[in-house]
Enzyme design. Sequence first.
Site, PDB file in Angstrom:
ATOM      1  N   ASP A  81      26.738  20.200  10.302  1.00 47.93           N
ATOM      2  CA  ASP A  81      27.096  21.586  10.612  1.00 47.93           C
ATOM      3  C   ASP A  81      27.095  21.839  12.116  1.00 47.93           C
ATOM      4  O   ASP A  81      26.630  22.870  12.584  1.00 47.93           O
ATOM      5  CB  ASP A  81      26.123  22.543   9.918  1.00 47.93           C
ATOM      6  CG  ASP A  81      26.724  23.926   9.686  1.00 47.93           C
ATOM      7  OD1 ASP A  81      27.962  24.056   9.764  1.00 47.93           O
ATOM      8  OD2 ASP A  81      25.960  24.871   9.417  1.00 47.93           O
TER       9      ASP A  81
ATOM     10  N   LYS B 134      20.094  37.267   7.698  1.00 53.06           N
ATOM     11  CA  LYS B 134      19.997  37.977   8.962  1.00 53.06           C
ATOM     12  C   LYS B 134      18.922  37.369   9.859  1.00 53.06           C
ATOM     13  O   LYS B 134      17.950  36.808   9.381  1.00 53.06           O
ATOM     14  CB  LYS B 134      19.692  39.451   8.708  1.00 53.06           C
ATOM     15  CG  LYS B 134      20.809  40.182   7.978  1.00 53.06           C
ATOM     16  CD  LYS B 134      20.457  41.646   7.742  1.00 53.06           C
ATOM     17  CE  LYS B 134      21.605  42.361   7.042  1.00 53.06           C
ATOM     18  NZ  LYS B 134      21.275  43.792   6.784  1.00 53.06           N
TER      19      LYS B 134
ATOM     20  N   LEU C 107      19.534  40.507  15.500  1.00 55.52           N
ATOM     21  CA  LEU C 107      20.226  39.647  16.462  1.00 55.52           C
ATOM     22  C   LEU C 107      21.581  39.177  15.974  1.00 55.52           C
ATOM     23  O   LEU C 107      22.516  39.022  16.748  1.00 55.52           O
ATOM     24  CB  LEU C 107      19.360  38.425  16.786  1.00 55.52           C
ATOM     25  CG  LEU C 107      18.037  38.683  17.503  1.00 55.52           C
ATOM     26  CD1 LEU C 107      17.269  37.380  17.673  1.00 55.52           C
ATOM     27  CD2 LEU C 107      18.275  39.338  18.854  1.00 55.52           C
ATOM     28  N   GLY C 108      21.689  38.866  14.702  1.00 55.71           N
ATOM     29  CA  GLY C 108      22.938  38.330  14.176  1.00 55.71           C
ATOM     30  C   GLY C 108      22.791  38.001  12.709  1.00 55.71           C
ATOM     31  O   GLY C 108      21.747  38.225  12.096  1.00 55.71           O
TER      32      GLY C 108
ATOM     33  N   LYS D 141      14.516  34.318  10.775  1.00 57.31           N
ATOM     34  CA  LYS D 141      15.707  34.261   9.921  1.00 57.31           C
ATOM     35  C   LYS D 141      15.289  34.533   8.481  1.00 57.31           C
ATOM     36  O   LYS D 141      14.450  33.825   7.926  1.00 57.31           O
ATOM     37  CB  LYS D 141      16.382  32.899  10.064  1.00 57.31           C
ATOM     38  CG  LYS D 141      17.727  32.802   9.362  1.00 57.31           C
ATOM     39  CD  LYS D 141      18.535  31.607   9.853  1.00 57.31           C
ATOM     40  CE  LYS D 141      17.932  30.286   9.454  1.00 57.31           C
ATOM     41  NZ  LYS D 141      18.863  29.158   9.701  1.00 57.31           N
TER      42      LYS D 141
ATOM     43  N   GLY E  16      24.272  35.046   9.573  1.00 58.98           N
ATOM     44  CA  GLY E  16      25.020  33.850   9.210  1.00 58.98           C
ATOM     45  C   GLY E  16      24.973  33.621   7.723  1.00 58.98           C
ATOM     46  O   GLY E  16      24.620  34.515   6.946  1.00 58.98           O
ATOM     47  N   GLY E  17      25.312  32.408   7.303  1.00 53.58           N
ATOM     48  CA  GLY E  17      25.345  32.095   5.886  1.00 53.58           C
ATOM     49  C   GLY E  17      23.989  32.187   5.224  1.00 53.58           C
ATOM     50  O   GLY E  17      23.878  32.490   4.037  1.00 53.58           O
TER      51      GLY E  17
END
Length: 423
Positions: free
Chosen positions: A230, A116, A109-110, A132, A112-113
């Site tokens: 954040d 995946k 899906l995407g 995640k 980030g920090g």
Amino acid sequence: MGCFGCSKKSSKRSETNKDTVINRKIVGGTTSVAKSDKRDDQTQPSSDSTKVSPYRDVNNEGGVGKEDQLSLDVKGLNLNDQVTGKKAQTFTFQELAEATGNFRSDCFLGEGGFGKVFKGTIEKLDQVVAIKQLDRNGVQGIREFVVEVLTLSLADHPNLVKLIGFCAEGDQRLLVYEYMPQGSLEDHLHVLPSGKKPLDWNTRMKIAAGAARGLEYLHDRMTPPVIYRDLKCSNILLGEDYQPKLSDFGLAKVGPSGDKTHVSTRVMGTYGYCAPDYAMTGQLTFKSDIYSFGVVLLELITGRKAIDNTKTRKDQNLVGWARPLFKDRRNFPKMVDPLLQGQYPVRGLYQALAISAMCVQEQPTMRPVVSDVVLALNFLASSKYDPNSPSSSSGKNPSFHRDRDDEEKRPHLVKETECEGSS
């Protein structure tokens, strides 16, 4: 957390992924987890309350291998015990591998920090989820994993993403969330696919109000109160009917208590959203989140990114671009997202821009508290704009659907913004 709702692999997050932290240092060394035979059973959703060490190097003299140390981190924190009785479940790595077809690329899906994100189905729950997976070489690590689990295990609010469970097995660290089919707010504002309809004014105000309510829960309802640290478009996920939910709580901190006004900490967050007072001093306050929220509200109104390197230097920073325009209401129509095509209420625009201007004030004491922001945005979200009404346009008589009595019920911040219209 990136996009939960994308259906195919994309490189569109490269810019977002680069700005995960400000002045962040990846700490090494040989510090081990502080352990005691007697532990405080009170769980607090903050890195303050979880004394987690970085990984020990396997080559250190007398050191512990990385896999063993990661297991010790969880045991020393009593992580499984702390979430017992909460809504979060524990999963084995095998269960999550099966849920994602062994983390197939078409489930991606995407990124980030943290790592995946994959879409999967937990068979025993008969539920579609977002998983995640911690990138052990990434900028976030065990500390953020623990803070996220503790925060979301204690939280319960319709505008916070639901943590279904986690996996802490060997050196694997994974988080399992409810699946958010509409992806992130960033997807709809900044990476909108060709042919996809942009968010209309009513939906934008609905998202703003919902995100504010989620922030209010963290600040005013949680015990102890939590500073998010954040807040940004990519961390606002959208469910059915564009219900917004805040996500990614790895940087969350317990707020100041008693007569303290701030928490001193390393500066972490995302460039463009980070309050200047926090960035300069390391003094984190609830008003730091308010600044970040003001940036998000500006993005919703203008369609511009918090930082856009494709613009001229003086216009790259959204707040820097907006501040001179806040001074004169005649500039306000120039600030509206062109994708709205003039379909917005003038009075609603003035009020929304004035709220955002208050939130991004340089001095934190001049920013409103989150409860006032919620009242104002709830009012704007309930004041439905009808673009098909004869009196609806971006002209002099914008159409709102509300009772006559609502004029007397308008929250203080909305009345104040109508009087001022600028910062």
